[in-house]
Motif scaffolding. Structure first.
Motif, short mmCIF file in Angstrom:
data_model
loop_
_atom_site.label_atom_id
_atom_site.label_comp_id
_atom_site.label_asym_id
_atom_site.label_seq_id
_atom_site.Cartn_x
_atom_site.Cartn_y
_atom_site.Cartn_z
N ALA A 45 0.84 -1.20 0.00
CA ALA A 45 0.00 0.00 0.00
C ALA A 45 0.88 1.25 0.00
O ALA A 45 0.63 2.21 -0.75
CB ALA A 45 -0.92 0.00 1.21
N ALA A 46 1.93 1.25 0.84
CA ALA A 46 2.86 2.38 0.87
C ALA A 46 3.56 2.53 -0.48
O ALA A 46 3.78 3.66 -0.96
CB ALA A 46 3.89 2.19 1.97
N HIS A 47 3.89 1.41 -1.08
CA HIS A 47 4.52 1.41 -2.41
C HIS A 47 3.61 2.10 -3.42
O HIS A 47 4.05 2.95 -4.20
CB HIS A 47 4.80 -0.04 -2.81
CG HIS A 47 5.48 -0.18 -4.13
ND1 HIS A 47 5.81 -1.41 -4.66
CD2 HIS A 47 5.90 0.73 -5.04
CE1 HIS A 47 6.39 -1.24 -5.83
NE2 HIS A 47 6.45 0.05 -6.08
N SER A 48 2.33 1.76 -3.42
CA SER A 48 1.39 2.35 -4.37
C SER A 48 1.15 3.83 -4.10
O SER A 48 0.99 4.62 -5.03
CB SER A 48 0.05 1.59 -4.33
OG SER A 48 0.21 0.27 -4.80
N VAL A 49 1.13 4.22 -2.82
CA VAL A 49 1.00 5.64 -2.48
C VAL A 49 2.20 6.42 -3.00
O VAL A 49 2.07 7.51 -3.57
CB VAL A 49 0.84 5.83 -0.96
CG1 VAL A 49 0.94 7.31 -0.59
CG2 VAL A 49 -0.49 5.27 -0.48
N ALA A 50 3.40 5.86 -2.79
CA ALA A 50 4.62 6.51 -3.29
C ALA A 50 4.58 6.64 -4.81
O ALA A 50 4.93 7.69 -5.36
CB ALA A 50 5.84 5.71 -2.85
N ASP A 51 4.15 5.58 -5.49
CA ASP A 51 4.07 5.63 -6.95
C ASP A 51 3.07 6.68 -7.41
O ASP A 51 3.30 7.38 -8.41
CB ASP A 51 3.67 4.25 -7.49
CG ASP A 51 4.82 3.26 -7.46
OD1 ASP A 51 5.95 3.68 -7.14
OD2 ASP A 51 4.59 2.07 -7.75
N SER A 52 1.95 6.81 -6.69
CA SER A 52 0.94 7.81 -7.06
C SER A 52 1.50 9.21 -6.94
O SER A 52 1.29 10.06 -7.83
CB SER A 52 -0.30 7.66 -6.16
OG SER A 52 -0.88 6.38 -6.31
N LEU A 53 2.19 9.48 -5.84
CA LEU A 53 2.81 10.80 -5.66
C LEU A 53 3.85 11.06 -6.75
O LEU A 53 3.94 12.17 -7.29
CB LEU A 53 3.44 10.89 -4.28
CG LEU A 53 4.12 12.23 -3.93
CD1 LEU A 53 3.10 13.36 -3.95
CD2 LEU A 53 4.79 12.14 -2.57
N ASN A 54 4.60 10.03 -7.09
CA ASN A 54 5.63 10.19 -8.10
C ASN A 54 5.03 10.48 -9.47
O ASN A 54 5.61 11.23 -10.26
CB ASN A 54 6.51 8.93 -8.17
CG ASN A 54 7.30 8.74 -6.90
OD1 ASN A 54 7.54 9.69 -6.17
ND2 ASN A 54 7.71 7.51 -6.63
N GLU A 55 3.89 9.87 -9.77
CA GLU A 55 3.26 10.16 -11.05
C GLU A 55 2.80 11.62 -11.13
O GLU A 55 2.82 12.23 -12.21
CB GLU A 55 2.08 9.21 -11.29
CG GLU A 55 2.43 8.02 -12.16
CD GLU A 55 2.54 6.73 -11.36
OE1 GLU A 55 1.67 6.49 -10.51
OE2 GLU A 55 3.51 5.99 -11.58
N ILE A 56 2.40 12.18 -10.00
CA ILE A 56 2.06 13.61 -9.97
C ILE A 56 3.31 14.44 -10.27
O ILE A 56 3.26 15.43 -11.01
CB ILE A 56 1.46 13.99 -8.60
CG1 ILE A 56 0.11 13.27 -8.42
CG2 ILE A 56 1.28 15.50 -8.49
CD1 ILE A 56 -0.52 13.47 -7.06
N PHE A 57 4.45 14.04 -9.70
CA PHE A 57 5.71 14.71 -10.01
C PHE A 57 6.01 14.63 -11.50
O PHE A 57 6.46 15.62 -12.11
CB PHE A 57 6.87 14.06 -9.24
CG PHE A 57 6.88 14.35 -7.77
CD1 PHE A 57 6.24 15.47 -7.25
CD2 PHE A 57 7.55 13.52 -6.89
CE1 PHE A 57 6.26 15.76 -5.90
CE2 PHE A 57 7.58 13.79 -5.53
CZ PHE A 57 6.94 14.92 -5.04
N LEU A 58 5.79 13.47 -12.09
CA LEU A 58 6.10 13.29 -13.51
C LEU A 58 5.18 14.13 -14.40
O LEU A 58 5.61 14.66 -15.42
CB LEU A 58 5.98 11.81 -13.89
CG LEU A 58 6.96 10.87 -13.17
CD1 LEU A 58 6.75 9.44 -13.65
CD2 LEU A 58 8.40 11.29 -13.41
N LEU A 59 3.91 14.27 -14.01
CA LEU A 59 3.01 15.14 -14.76
C LEU A 59 3.49 16.59 -14.70
O LEU A 59 3.43 17.33 -15.70
CB LEU A 59 1.58 15.03 -14.20
CG LEU A 59 0.86 13.70 -14.47
CD1 LEU A 59 -0.46 13.66 -13.72
CD2 LEU A 59 0.63 13.50 -15.97
N ALA A 60 3.99 16.99 -13.53
CA ALA A 60 4.56 18.34 -13.40
C ALA A 60 5.78 18.48 -14.30
O ALA A 60 5.98 19.53 -14.93
CB ALA A 60 4.93 18.62 -11.94
N ALA A 61 6.60 17.42 -14.36
CA ALA A 61 7.80 17.46 -15.20
C ALA A 61 7.42 17.64 -16.67
O ALA A 61 8.04 18.44 -17.39
CB ALA A 61 8.61 16.18 -15.01
#
Length: 305
Positions: A45-61
């Motif tokens: 679950a923590a892994h998926s939360v981290a991945d979700s936050l990272n995808e937001i970072f990638l959209l910003a990128a």
């Protein structure tokens, strides 16, 4: 803002697909983990939360890296792509890896009891997660295979790394839960959590190192550098290429700086024409070479001082 190329549009869709999958899976894993008390499921679950936050970072990128140059950033914002990818790597390490280690050690300390009903539900959740993460991974791999620049795109590489790690993490979690359920020994599930943590730390290290290299200033691929050098040496007016430096400014932007010696006897007006012709030739052959700088030395005529 500059026009977003088709490759960016496809990458954006790929990131959005991964984000949607991870958000749904994170909630399912968290609920299943809390109901069953499974450390491996909570780690996932923590892994998926981290991945979700990272995808937001990638959209910003993807959005910010396409901003046009300005007075503060005359070479553009292409390196934003690598900055946000670095943040994504930190997110994987802190939110995914560290929490997974914590869950593994806590499981060993508390010796969590097995709840068959809860674990059965958890295994079902992981099975659904495997299918969702696998689908997202297949899309990312197809895009990576179909685009020449895909291998250099940190956003796309991060999605591939995250989805690959997620699929492997789900397999580890399922194996740990199943063995815990069969044997009653929590060490299997704790080991799965620790294994997920090690996997996430390794992926974070690899992604962070790549982003660091690009932020520091990595040279363009050898093929471009050698090609530019051959083009310069092929010019009749060029006597010698004293130095050639390249640096990647973004996904499709490269800086080229060369110090060249011209043949003796060329006047100043001819030097200007030669310089313009060389710059146009380089840009025509390699469109990504957006910034070409030539430091030209006009060699003295034979017998000159």
């Amino acid at each position: 803002m500059t026009t977003r190329p088709e490759s960016d549009r496809r990458t954006r869709v790929t990131v959005l697909v991964a984000l949607a999958a991870n958000l749904v899976i994170a909630v399912a894993k968290a609920v299943g983990g809390l109901l069953s008390g499974s450390p491996a499921l909570l780690s996932e679950a923590a892994h998926s939360v981290a991945d979700s936050l990272n995808e937001i970072f990638l959209l910003a990128a993807l959005r910010r890296s396409r901003r046009p140059p300005d007075d503060h950033h005359p070479f553009g914002y292409g390196k934003e792509r690598y900055f946000w990818s670095l943040l994504a790597a930190v997110g994987i390490f802190v939110m995914g890896g560290c929490f997974s280690f914590f869950q593994g050690f806590e499981a060993l300390r508390e010796n969590t009891r097995v709840t068959p009903g809860g674990y059965a539900a958890g295994l079902v959740v992981l099975g659904v997660a495997f299918l969702a993460e696998g689908g997202s991974l297949v899309r990312a791999l197809l895009q990576l295979r179909g685009e020449r620049a895909g291998a250099r795109d940190p956003a796309l590489r991060t999605v591939v790394a995250e989805d690959s790690t997620a699929v492997l993490g789900v397999v580890l979690a399922m194996a740990g839960m199943a063995l815990h359920l069969v044997t009653g020994d929590v060490v299997w599930e704790a080991s799965a959590s620790l294994g997920i943590g090690l996997l996430l730390v390794y992926v974070a290290f690899r992604l962070g190192r790549e982003a660091r290299d690009q932020l520091i200033g990595e040279s363009a691929e050898p093929g471009l550098r050698h090609g530019v050098e051959e083009l310069l040496e092929a010019q009749a007016e060029v006597d010698n290429v004293a130095a050639l430096l390249t640096m990647r400014l973004g996904l499709d932007s490269v800086l080229v700086a060369a110090r060249i010696d011209l043949a003796p006897g060329i006047d100043s007006e001819e030097i200007e024409r030669v310089s313009m012709r060389i710059k146009k030739a380089v840009a025509g052959e390699w469109p990504q070479a957006e910034h070409v700088f030539l430091d030209i030395t006009n060699a003295p005529p034979p017998g000159g001082v």
